[in-house]
Design a protein around this motif. Structure first.
Motif, PDB file in Angstrom:
ATOM      1  N   THR A  19      38.072 -57.186 -13.349  1.00  0.00           N
ATOM      2  CA  THR A  19      39.320 -57.429 -14.096  1.00  0.00           C
ATOM      3  C   THR A  19      40.276 -56.246 -13.974  1.00  0.00           C
ATOM      4  OG1 THR A  19      38.235 -56.657 -16.126  1.00  0.00           O
ATOM      5  CG2 THR A  19      38.313 -59.029 -15.764  1.00  0.00           C
ATOM      6  N   GLY A  58      42.715 -61.196 -16.466  1.00  0.00           N
ATOM      7  CA  GLY A  58      42.283 -61.159 -17.859  1.00  0.00           C
ATOM      8  C   GLY A  58      40.801 -61.498 -17.974  1.00  0.00           C
ATOM      9  N   MET A  59      40.116 -60.921 -18.981  1.00  0.00           N
ATOM     10  CA  MET A  59      38.697 -61.180 -19.164  1.00  0.00           C
ATOM     11  C   MET A  59      38.415 -62.659 -19.392  1.00  0.00           C
ATOM     12  SD  MET A  59      35.691 -59.735 -19.247  1.00  0.00           S
ATOM     13  CE  MET A  59      35.954 -57.980 -19.553  1.00  0.00           C
ATOM     14  N   GLY A  60      39.254 -63.310 -20.212  1.00  0.00           N
ATOM     15  CA  GLY A  60      39.074 -64.744 -20.462  1.00  0.00           C
ATOM     16  C   GLY A  60      39.253 -65.565 -19.209  1.00  0.00           C
ATOM     17  N   TYR A  67      37.609 -64.838 -24.290  1.00  0.00           N
ATOM     18  CA  TYR A  67      38.927 -64.992 -24.897  1.00  0.00           C
ATOM     19  C   TYR A  67      38.996 -64.333 -26.275  1.00  0.00           C
ATOM     20  CZ  TYR A  67      40.717 -68.121 -21.288  1.00  0.00           C
ATOM     21  OH  TYR A  67      41.172 -68.635 -20.106  1.00  0.00           O
ATOM     22  N   GLU A  70      39.541 -60.820 -25.605  1.00  0.00           N
ATOM     23  CA  GLU A  70      40.895 -60.614 -25.091  1.00  0.00           C
ATOM     24  C   GLU A  70      41.923 -60.642 -26.222  1.00  0.00           C
ATOM     25  OE1 GLU A  70      43.602 -62.891 -21.763  1.00  0.00           O
ATOM     26  OE2 GLU A  70      41.432 -62.816 -21.415  1.00  0.00           O
TER      27      GLU A  70
END
Length: 421
Positions: free
Chosen positions: A41, A47-49, A378, A381
């Motif tokens: 990432t 984004g991590m999600g 998420y 995030e």
């Protein structure tokens, strides 16, 4: 006669082969995925999600393909199936090292998850049920523990390799090494049934050789798949699989959780090594315990024990020693997924149509992956922490105790109705 008694039953050689295959596929590939999340990432600006969404796609593919997988295993040579599966799984994992966009993970997670169904989910429980009538729990525990053994070695190595050589080289190296070792192991050791070696399952008869009288061969007891799927026991087991998988899924987030607290990737790799040692000890312990006190009592014990590491992670996550201790205990608890999931299925429904029932029940596993893995990403995030995730895990551990109790009440109903025979 004494020579016959001293001879090691082939079931144990098959178990060695299974342990190496499952150990490398899980410890070297599946549970290592979390170590790559933060480096990827950060490097690619994803984004991590968004990245962890590939876990969700994998779970959807798993859910759709599971019913087909059972039929493929029954129809084709198990060695051909497993070799094809490890090429799909490990080869796709290696391909991640060549990707520059998140779409690469979304694409290659499809063949990776198809291969993983056979190698890490279906083959072990089905083959152990075929080969072991005695020490079934111990054999299942040894197989799951292998993931801990290999993971305890490979996770710290992967963390160091990512730190020193980068995530691309590490993806490719792990994928190729797993393929190179597993393919010859499958060819040498794996057979679908004891009859292919002229044997009865281990513990089925006093002698190992097949009796020529078919009336003396072992018969399986339990309920049919059609009856099982309509029972409250089945839906309770489905709930158990859903929650224990969601609980286990946190393992993919241990590395970003650690790095979010200020630890580096080497520390995260070492922590995941501790997780795998926990898996090793837990798998063996749960296998032996289930043989001694039953799958039901062992599963309840595992869920209640899970409250301990989550409490530590909520209260003192910044303490490195306590963090490692909590992750080790957590690994111990989640070993119950691989060990107790199949054993609970057998305890509730018997062996009559085990593979069909198990393949249907583990759909709960796939659904949990769809929701939990990207969901955790998420939440991190949005909130910048995993605190709410840990509170959710506490709730799921408690709900699973209730699900286990209801599952065995459902089994009693099947027995009273004369459907369990």
């Amino acid at each position: 006669m004494s020579q016959t008694k001293k001879k090691i039953h082939y079931a144990w050689w098959l178990l060695v082969g299974l342990a190496i295959m499952v150990g490398l596929a899980k410890g070297g590939i599946m549970t290592a995925g979390g170590l790559f999340l933060t480096p990827v990432t950060e490097d690619l600006g994803i984004g991590m999600g968004s990245l962890t969404l590939y876990f969700s796609i994998s779970s959807i593919v798993t859910m759709l393909f599971l019913p087909i997988a059972g039929k493929i295993m029954a129809k084709y040579d198990i060695r051909v199936v497993l070799i094809s599966a490890i090429i799909l799984q490990a080869g796709s994992f290696a391909m991640f090292g060549l990707m520059n966009s998140v779409w690469g993970w979304y694409l290659f997670c499809i063949p990776m998850s198809i291969g993983s169904i056979f190698v890490t989910q279906m083959a072990g429980p089905v083959l152990i049920n075929n080969w072991f009538k005695k020490h079934n729990g111990l054999a299942m525990g040894i197989m799951v523990a292998s993931g801990g053994i290999f993971g305890a070695i490979l996770q710290p190595m992967a963390g160091n390799l990512i730190s020193n050589e980068g995530w691309r080289t590490t993806y490719i190296t792990l994928g190729l090494v797993v393929m190179a070792i597993v393919i010859p192991i499958v060819l040498l050791t794996i057979r679908m049934a004891p009859q292919q070696k002229g044997l009865q399952p281990y513990g089925a008869l006093e002698g190992d050789k097949m009796d020529k009288n078919p009336a003396q061969t072992v018969t399986n007891r339990g309920v049919t798949a059609s009856v099982a799927k309509k029972s409250s026991a089945f839906y309770s087991l489905l709930i158990f699989f859903f929650f224990i998988t969601a609980i286990s899924s946190f393992g993919q987030h241990v590395a970003p959780f650690a790095m979010g607290l200020g630890y580096d990737v080497k520390f995260a790799g070492s922590a995941m090594g501790g997780w795998q040692i926990g898996v090793l000890i837990g798998a063996l312990s749960f296998g032996v315990l289930s043989d001694k006190i039953g799958a039901k009592n062992t599963a309840i014990f595992a869920m209640l024990l899970g409250l301990v590491p989550v409490g530590i992670l909520l209260l003192v996550p910044e303490n490195a020693l306590m963090f490692n201790l909590a992750i080790g205990i957590y690994g111990f608890v989640v070993a119950s997924l691989g060990t107790l999931g199949p054993l609970l299925t057998t305890a509730l429904f018997g062996n009559k149509e085990y593979s069909q029932i198990y393949a249907s029940a583990v759909i709960g596993l796939a659904v949990a992956g769809i929701v939990a893995l990207p969901g955790y990403g998420y939440i991190f995030e949005i909130t910048g922490s995993y605190t709410y995730v840990l509170y959710a895990i506490v709730t799921m551990l408690i709900l699973n105790v209730i699900a286990i109790v209801f599952a065995f009440k459902g089994k009693k109903k099947l027995e009273n109705a004369g459907l369990w025979n």
